[in-house]
Design an enzyme around this catalytic site. Structure first.
Site: not given
Length: 539
Positions: A95, A148, A166, A237-238, A260-261, A399
């Site tokens: 990750y 993203r 993930k 996610e993202d 999650d973000d 990150n």
């Protein structure tokens, strides 16, 4: 198909059944494996040593990523045992930060499909495509549209590396069986011109679909999941911030899902803030917090901290007065006319200020970075925080490593070792002038989402609430030992991640039953349910 009927080369090619050289003589007789393997029979422990030795021969983290990806494709249990027993070493490879590079190079290092790709060309057929997935009892879906990815922007179909990574962590860090996990890429095109012009790119070579066309495709996916995989938790996610908020608000009260973000990052950050109070001596309810960045991650953190402050007895208005946001244009305040809807609750009656000006005016105890822009916590920023605090708290969460607001070395050197520092991607220990050594904490969402997901599954939850993430944050903060706090560390040892996930899961499942959010009857012993769910990596 009955697993016992899978024999010969087909058994060796099945990653969930393959034991390679660890098949016993009796198993080689039973499954017709003689001649298909070397003569020697080795233990899994020996295999583990061999794999680690070969991993260490690789010359870069991206080469190690490819090596581990190949191992997972041929021997699932060996892969997950390797990762779970060496989580500190493996996490940065499978990750962040390496997954960022892997996503950038995804089309160039592609070997075989590990997830399900749903293309915009599948509109009207999403349900049929979902039924192509080989496992029929899916419980966890991580889905992205690749717009993203971390702090790297629009990587289109290359973003598939994120759901794959993930879900590996759901298994390695929470014991969820890999057959319950399904990575999903919603390939809706990309606005990244260099990807569209790359002859090796594996996604749709068109601009992204947007608006109602985009939302209807996502809705077709979400509704199809309810029919084909009715027990599945969907983790968004993202996604780009406006879409992330729009999708979460649309589905959070009716579908088992979370982002999650927004929510996982919030719980992780809140936990670090709570733990830091054990070092600074400040009461949590008295803290002043400033955010650099005002996207989905930053405002998600703000929302959960606001909820936590209200739980401490503050009114919502009082809680908002403790939270200040700065973006690339300056302080989030009411005189601005360029704010997104999720920014408006945090727009204060305050003249415009620069970042440094805002620090000096509000004197925050905690500074949280979620910008995706490296180097934004410069020496002036760190020294300004030190001017107002004996031990300022800096959470540099962006990150991968290249996007971190500052490095651990910079934070400790610029503050003369007085800062309490944690980052999204890992940094090595730091020794500054005078020989003082610091071990920076890593504020990684892996502390949160696997336990929340496991708890939701164990409780057979109907929805995911913000209170579950508040529970997760408080539970995590309590796992930081006194010794760790004395060393300036505000996150617990990653080697304990499975135990931490189980503790969070137990608390979340208990909350599910207490609040009547469960879809099936409550079991007698939640701990036993969780233990029975654990994936066994040993053969």
């Amino acid at each position: 198909m009955n697993e016992e009927l899978i024999i010969g080369i087909d058994r060796l090619k099945n990653p969930s059944l393959n034991k390679s050289t660890a098949f016993t003589s009796e198993e080689r007789d039973k499954y017709k494996l003689h001649g298909l393997l070397p003569t020697a029979i080795t233990t899994q422990d020996t295999q583990l040593k061999r794999v680690l030795a070969n991993l260490h021969r690789q010359e870069s983290n991206i080469a190690r990523y490819i090596f581990l990806n190949s191992l997972q494709s041929r021997n699932e249990r060996l892969f997950f045992r390797l990762v779970s027993e060496n989580i500190k070493e493996m996490l940065p490879i499978i990750y962040t930060p390496t997954v960022g590079e892997a996503c950038q190079e995804f089309a160039h290092i592609y070997q075989q499909q590990k997830g399900l790709t749903l293309s915009a060309t599948n509109r009207g057929q999403i349900k049929e495509v979902l039924q192509n997935w080989p496992h029929k009892d899916v419980r966890i879906i991580v889905v992205t549209d690749g717009e993203r990815i971390l702090g790297l922007g629009d990587l289109g179909a290359n973003g598939m590396g994120i759901p794959i990574g993930k879900l590996s962590l759901y298994t390695a860090c929470a014991g969820i069986h890999p057959e319950y996990c399904m990575p999903v890429m919603l390939d809706v095109g990309t606005n990244n011109v260099s990807l569209r012009e790359d002859p090796l790119y594996l996604g749709l070579t068109q601009k992204r679909i947007q608006g109602d066309e985009y939302l209807s495709l996502v809705d077709e996916f979400v509704q199809a999941v309810q029919e084909i995989f009715p027990k599945a938790l969907i983790q968004f996610e993202d996604f780009l911030t406006p879409n992330a908020y729009a999708l979460l608000e649309k589905y959070r009260k009716s579908i088992l899902c979370f982002n999650d973000d927004i929510q996982g990052t919030a719980a992780m950050a809140l936990s670090g803030v709570l733990a830091s109070c054990g070092i600074t001596g400040h009461a949590f309810k008295d803290l002043r917090l400033m955010f650099l960045g005002a996207g989905s991650a930053a405002t998600g953190i703000g929302d959960l901290i606001k909820l936590a402050l209200v739980a401490e007895g503050l009114t919502e208005s009082e809680a908002v007065q403790r939270l200040w946001f700065v973006d690339e244009n300056g302080l989030i305040c009411k005189e601005r006319d360029d704010l997104m809807p999720h920014n408006l609750p945090y727009a204060h009656e305050q003249p415009m200020l620069s970042f440094i000006g805002a620090i000096n005016h509000f004197k925050p105890h905690v500074l949280i970075g979620a910008t995706g822009v490296g180097g934004t916590f410069n020496s002036k920023v760190v020294k300004a925080m030190c001017k107002h605090n004996e031990h300022p708290v800096l959470l540099s969460l962006s990150n991968p490593t290249s996007r971190s607001e500052c490095t651990a070395q910079q934070a400790y050197e610029w503050s003369d070792g007085n800062v309490i520092f944690a980052s999204g991607s890992p940094f090595p220990p730091v020794t500054i002038e005078g020989g003082r050594r610091f071990i920076p904490g890593q504020g990684n969402n892996v502390y949160i989402f696997p336990g929340v997901g496991l708890g939701a599954l164990a409780g057979d939850a109907s929805i995911i609430t913000d209170e579950m993430f508040l529970i997760a944050a408080k539970t995590l903060a309590k796992q930081v030992s006194k010794t760790e706090l004395l060393n300036g560390t505000i996150y617990p040892d990653l080697d304990n991640i499975l135990d931490i996930s189980l503790l969070i899961a137990e608390q979340v499942a208990t909350y599910v039953f207490e609040q009547g959010l469960n879809r099936s009857p409550q079991p007698g012993d939640i701990k036993k349910v969780l233990q029975d769910m654990m994936y066994n990596t040993i053969y």
